[in-house]
Structures are given as structure tokens and as C-alpha cells.
Design a protein around this motif. Structure first.
Motif, PDB file in Angstrom:
ATOM      1  N   SER A  30       0.805  -1.218   0.000  1.00  0.00           N
ATOM      2  CA  SER A  30       0.000   0.000   0.000  1.00  0.00           C
ATOM      3  C   SER A  30       0.838   1.267   0.000  1.00  0.00           C
ATOM      4  O   SER A  30       0.312   2.356   0.173  1.00  0.00           O
ATOM      5  CB  SER A  30      -0.929   0.009   1.217  1.00  0.00           C
ATOM      6  N   VAL A  31       2.150   1.114  -0.165  1.00  0.00           N
ATOM      7  CA  VAL A  31       3.059   2.265  -0.122  1.00  0.00           C
ATOM      8  C   VAL A  31       3.899   2.306  -1.388  1.00  0.00           C
ATOM      9  O   VAL A  31       4.444   1.288  -1.814  1.00  0.00           O
ATOM     10  CB  VAL A  31       3.986   2.202   1.117  1.00  0.00           C
ATOM     11  N   VAL A  32       3.984   3.492  -1.993  1.00  0.00           N
ATOM     12  CA  VAL A  32       4.903   3.711  -3.107  1.00  0.00           C
ATOM     13  C   VAL A  32       5.874   4.792  -2.675  1.00  0.00           C
ATOM     14  O   VAL A  32       5.464   5.887  -2.275  1.00  0.00           O
ATOM     15  CB  VAL A  32       4.162   4.147  -4.393  1.00  0.00           C
ATOM     16  N   ARG A  33       7.151   4.471  -2.758  1.00  0.00           N
ATOM     17  CA  ARG A  33       8.161   5.366  -2.198  1.00  0.00           C
ATOM     18  C   ARG A  33       9.100   5.852  -3.295  1.00  0.00           C
ATOM     19  O   ARG A  33       9.676   5.057  -4.035  1.00  0.00           O
ATOM     20  CB  ARG A  33       8.929   4.610  -1.112  1.00  0.00           C
ATOM     21  N   PHE A  34       9.244   7.180  -3.393  1.00  0.00           N
ATOM     22  CA  PHE A  34      10.162   7.795  -4.344  1.00  0.00           C
ATOM     23  C   PHE A  34      11.323   8.431  -3.588  1.00  0.00           C
ATOM     24  O   PHE A  34      11.170   8.893  -2.449  1.00  0.00           O
ATOM     25  CB  PHE A  34       9.450   8.871  -5.160  1.00  0.00           C
ATOM     26  N   GLY A  67      -6.073   5.649  -1.799  1.00  0.00           N
ATOM     27  CA  GLY A  67      -5.955   4.349  -1.159  1.00  0.00           C
ATOM     28  C   GLY A  67      -4.527   3.833  -1.130  1.00  0.00           C
ATOM     29  O   GLY A  67      -4.254   2.759  -0.606  1.00  0.00           O
ATOM     30  N   THR A  68      -3.605   4.592  -1.703  1.00  0.00           N
ATOM     31  CA  THR A  68      -2.181   4.254  -1.696  1.00  0.00           C
ATOM     32  C   THR A  68      -1.419   5.389  -1.013  1.00  0.00           C
ATOM     33  O   THR A  68      -1.726   6.559  -1.231  1.00  0.00           O
ATOM     34  CB  THR A  68      -1.651   4.074  -3.131  1.00  0.00           C
ATOM     35  N   ARG A  69      -0.447   5.019  -0.212  1.00  0.00           N
ATOM     36  CA  ARG A  69       0.361   6.037   0.469  1.00  0.00           C
ATOM     37  C   ARG A  69       1.603   6.327  -0.367  1.00  0.00           C
ATOM     38  O   ARG A  69       2.379   5.410  -0.697  1.00  0.00           O
ATOM     39  CB  ARG A  69       0.771   5.551   1.856  1.00  0.00           C
ATOM     40  N   PHE A  70       1.781   7.599  -0.707  1.00  0.00           N
ATOM     41  CA  PHE A  70       2.953   8.024  -1.467  1.00  0.00           C
ATOM     42  C   PHE A  70       3.931   8.716  -0.530  1.00  0.00           C
ATOM     43  O   PHE A  70       3.566   9.659   0.180  1.00  0.00           O
ATOM     44  CB  PHE A  70       2.542   8.960  -2.608  1.00  0.00           C
ATOM     45  N   GLU A  71       5.158   8.240  -0.535  1.00  0.00           N
ATOM     46  CA  GLU A  71       6.174   8.776   0.362  1.00  0.00           C
ATOM     47  C   GLU A  71       7.382   9.278  -0.431  1.00  0.00           C
ATOM     48  O   GLU A  71       7.741   8.693  -1.469  1.00  0.00           O
ATOM     49  CB  GLU A  71       6.612   7.712   1.366  1.00  0.00           C
ATOM     50  N   LEU A  72       7.987  10.330   0.081  1.00  0.00           N
ATOM     51  CA  LEU A  72       9.152  10.939  -0.550  1.00  0.00           C
ATOM     52  C   LEU A  72      10.315  10.922   0.428  1.00  0.00           C
ATOM     53  O   LEU A  72      10.194  11.420   1.544  1.00  0.00           O
ATOM     54  CB  LEU A  72       8.838  12.383  -0.967  1.00  0.00           C
ATOM     55  N   VAL A  73      11.417  10.345   0.015  1.00  0.00           N
ATOM     56  CA  VAL A  73      12.652  10.336   0.804  1.00  0.00           C
ATOM     57  C   VAL A  73      13.613  11.324   0.148  1.00  0.00           C
ATOM     58  O   VAL A  73      14.042  11.111  -0.989  1.00  0.00           O
ATOM     59  CB  VAL A  73      13.293   8.935   0.836  1.00  0.00           C
ATOM     60  N   ALA A 316       1.293   7.668 -12.921  1.00  0.00           N
ATOM     61  CA  ALA A 316       1.999   6.503 -13.458  1.00  0.00           C
ATOM     62  C   ALA A 316       1.952   5.338 -12.479  1.00  0.00           C
ATOM     63  O   ALA A 316       1.753   4.180 -12.874  1.00  0.00           O
ATOM     64  CB  ALA A 316       3.440   6.869 -13.785  1.00  0.00           C
ATOM     65  N   ALA A 317       2.142   5.625 -11.194  1.00  0.00           N
ATOM     66  CA  ALA A 317       2.136   4.572 -10.180  1.00  0.00           C
ATOM     67  C   ALA A 317       0.755   3.934 -10.045  1.00  0.00           C
ATOM     68  O   ALA A 317       0.630   2.703  -9.959  1.00  0.00           O
ATOM     69  CB  ALA A 317       2.585   5.138  -8.841  1.00  0.00           C
ATOM     70  N   LEU A 318      -0.290   4.739 -10.045  1.00  0.00           N
ATOM     71  CA  LEU A 318      -1.644   4.198  -9.913  1.00  0.00           C
ATOM     72  C   LEU A 318      -2.021   3.346 -11.123  1.00  0.00           C
ATOM     73  O   LEU A 318      -2.742   2.351 -10.993  1.00  0.00           O
ATOM     74  CB  LEU A 318      -2.648   5.330  -9.715  1.00  0.00           C
TER      75      LEU A 318
END
Length: 372
Positions: A30-34, A67-73, A316-318
Motif C-alpha cells: 500500500s506504499v509507493v516510495r520515491f 488508497g495508496t500512500r505516497f512517500e518521498l525520501v 503513473a504509479a496508480l
């Protein structure tokens, strides 16, 4: 220890050191991390923070609704080429799904071999750098126009107004391809620069540069540099009653606009996103709203550029997640096929890597208004 900045779905958390912190970056369904390397300190700190804040605002908004968590590092590179390369290597090793919003064009160019080897998408670098647009670079996806299109627009402007005595100021540490694109644009209009000056972005004084430009008695000075040196040179030449015009590429960003307004100075500038007051573009209105929800980060052209990159990353991720799990190759494939209209700003890769050719030319007057 070096200081890192992590953005979790839009909230900033500063973390010192490495040990005991990176294990929390393990991916989940449930997490997409960039990952991002940006100038959060040094002479381009404002530019870097603006791009980061724009991406974070887009991610925070998507995290609430998709419904997806997008995170930025985000790792700070201070605008240094070698640190950018180190940060990108670290982010790749950490397992981020994609890279986004690098703020050093020279740094991004240095990362291309590692990016290509890892087959990871490098999306939305906040630079028109031509080195990352070279033939054979398949992993860099651009949501903004390159410097070649900016130069073509600006040189045509100079020709139309009969300005022939043109001076060029560029950063010595940037790609040779940038200078080649500028000279090609000038040559296409049968214009040869009267003077071409390479500068170090960290120089303590630009007096000699200003004197050389003034001595050439130019109609027009064309800058491809970050805001600090451009602002300093404009200030010195204005004080010397230079009668010609100044042009700055998009690289100078919102920082230059702010510096000119503070001193009641003006220049012509190219923009690769809509004007931040162009409310006829829904992407501008949406960016303002999402920035406000994030905590009121400043709105400007550089923030908007980061925001658009963030929106494209989300789309793009979705698209990938609709059909299964997220992987780096799947994200690259999704971007390569992407055609999107982000609130009036179109990004269409269609199998290529250059997603937009949008260039707007404006005059920044001494009150900060964008005219023309």
C-alpha cells in the motif's frame, strides 16, 4: 553525521545518521516510495525546497484520496554534483521505486550510468539540462521542456526585436550539451555571441564578469545559471546603467523573481510551467490548495514544477497498481506509455522521454508582475 530529510506522505521528518533509520523504508503493497536528491542547503536551497514541497503536496493529496500512500525520501546534496551522485546511489540501494525531482542538472547527468544500470525511472528532474536528454538515455523522463526549446524561443525573441549584440553567461560545471544547444539556437538565427562567459556558481564576486559584459556594449545578456549569480550580475550592471535587456532561463526559478522584486529590477524569463498566478489552469488552483493543506509552503513557478512532477508520478504509479504489484520496471513502462493532462498542462511520453514542450516567455517587471 549528514542530515537527511524524509517526507512521509507530505509530512517532513528530519533524521540524523543512517543506522537504525533506513530499515523503516521496506516496501509494502500500500506504499509507493520515491527518492529525491535536492539542494536543501547552499546557494540553491530555496530552489530545492520549493521543488521538494511541490512534490510533497502532490503526494500528500494523493495519499488522502487514492488508497495508496505516497512517500518521498529526500537527501540534501547542497547543489554539489558528486553529492547528488552519492545520494542517488544510496536511494537506489535503499530500494525506492523511482527517483524524482533532482534539482541539480549536472548532478542528474552524473547519475545517468547508475540510473540506467539499475533500470530505475528518473522522473521530473527540475532542470532543462541537455546531457540527461541525450540519445540513448532511456531512464530519464522529463515533465518539462529542455534548454534547447527555451533557447530557441529566446533567440527568436532577440531576432524579432533586432538585438544582435548578445552576451552569454553559463555555469562552467554544467553539461557541455547545454552550451552547444545555446550556440546552435544562436547560429540558427545567424547570431554569434559577442562574449561568452563561464562562471562558478559559488564565486564570491562577479565584478569581473559584470565588467566584461559591460565592456562588450551588449543589447542582451542571456543567462543559464542559478538565481544567486544572475541576481548579482544584474544588480551590478543595473548600477552601471546598462541600457540593454537581461534574459534568464527557467533554471533561475522563483528565487530570481523574489530577488529582483526586492531590488525593483526586471528581466525577461522563460517558464516551463504555467505562471503561478494563471488561475485559468486548474493545475495552478489545485497546487495552491494542496500546498495550503500541507502547511502553507510558498507558491511559485519552481514549486509548481515540483508539483506537476509529483502528479505525474502518482498517475503513473496508480496505473501500475490497477494491474498488479509495483516494481521499478513496471513504473518505467507506465511512464513510457503515459499521456496525461494535469489540469491544463499536458505530459505525453508516448514511448519517448520528453513529455512536454511547454515554454512561456514573460517579462518580470520590478513589481514582480509577469507581463507578456
Amino acid at each position: 553525521m549528514k542530515r537527511r530529510s524524509l517526507l512521509w506522505g507530505g509530512s517532513a521528518v528530519a533524521v540524523a545518521g543512517v543506522c537504525g533509520t533506513w530499515s523503516s523504508l521496506a516496501a509494502s503493497a500500500s506504499v509507493v516510495r520515491f527518492g529525491q536528491s535536492a539542494s536543501l542547503t547552499g546557494g540553491q536551497a530555496g530552489y530545492g525546497r520549493d521543488v521538494r514541497d511541490g512534490i510533497a503536496a502532490a503526494f500528500a493529496a494523493a495519499s488522502k484520496t487514492s488508497g495508496t500512500r505516497f512517500e518521498l525520501v529526500t537527501l540534501d546534496d547542497g547543489g554539489v554534483r558528486s553529492r547528488t551522485a552519492q545520494n542517488v546511489a544510496t536511494l537506489i540501494d535503499l530500494g525506492v521505486t523511482g527517483l524524482i525531482g533532482l534539482t541539480s542538472g549536472a548532478g542528474a547527468e552524473a547519475c545517468i550510468p547508475a540510473v540506467e544500470k539499475a533500470q530505475i525511472a528518473l522522473l521530473g528532474t527540475a532542470s532543462g539540462n541537455m546531457g540527461i536528454r541525450a540519445d540513448g538515455v532511456s531512464s530519464a523522463f522529463h515533465v518539462r521542456a529542455g534548454y534547447d526549446l527555451e533557447y530557441q524561443r529566446m533567440v527568436a525573441y532577440a531576432r524579432d526585436f533586432g538585438m544582435r549584440r548578445i552576451g552569454v553567461v553559463y555555469l562552467e560545471d554544467t553539461s557541455k550539451a547545454n552550451l552547444d544547444a545555446m550556440n546552435l539556437s544562436l547560429h540558427s538565427m545567424s547570431i554569434t555571441p559577442k562574449v561568452s562567459v563561464g562562471i562558478d556558481r559559488n564565486m564570491s564576486s562577479f565584478d569581473a564578469v559584470s565588467a566584461k559584459l559591460l565592456e562588450a556594449k551588449l543589447d542582451f545578456v542571456l543567462f543559464t545559471a542559478n538565481a544567486a549569480p544572475v541576481s548579482a550580475i544584474i544588480d551590478q550592471m543595473t548600477a552601471a546603467r546598462y541600457p540593454g535587456l537581461f534574459y534568464a532561463s527557467s533554471f533561475a526559478g522563483q528565487d530570481l523573481v523574489d530577488a529582483l522584486v526586492a531590488k525593483k529590477q526586471s528581466c525577461v524569463m522563460s517558464m516551463v510551467v504555467p505562471r503561478p498566478n494563471a488561475t485559468t489552469f486548474s493545475v495552478v488552483n489545485r497546487c495552491q490548495q494542496d500546498l495550503a493543506a500541507l502547511g502553507g509552503a510558498r507558491m511559485g513557478m519552481t514549486t509548481l514544477e515540483g508539483y506537476i512532477a509529483g502528479r505525474i508520478a502518482v498517475e503513473a504509479a496508480l496505473n501500475v497498481l490497477k494491474n498488479g504489484s509495483m516494481t521499478r520496471p513496471k513504473l518505467r513502462e507506465s511512464l513510457a506509455a503515459l499521456r496525461a493532462d494535469v489540469g491544463g498542462y499536458k505530459v505525453e511520453f508516448g514511448g519517448g522521454t520528453q513529455g512536454s514542450k511547454y515554454v512561456d516567455l514573460v517579462a518580470i517587471d520590478r513589481y514582480g508582475r509577469m507581463v507578456g
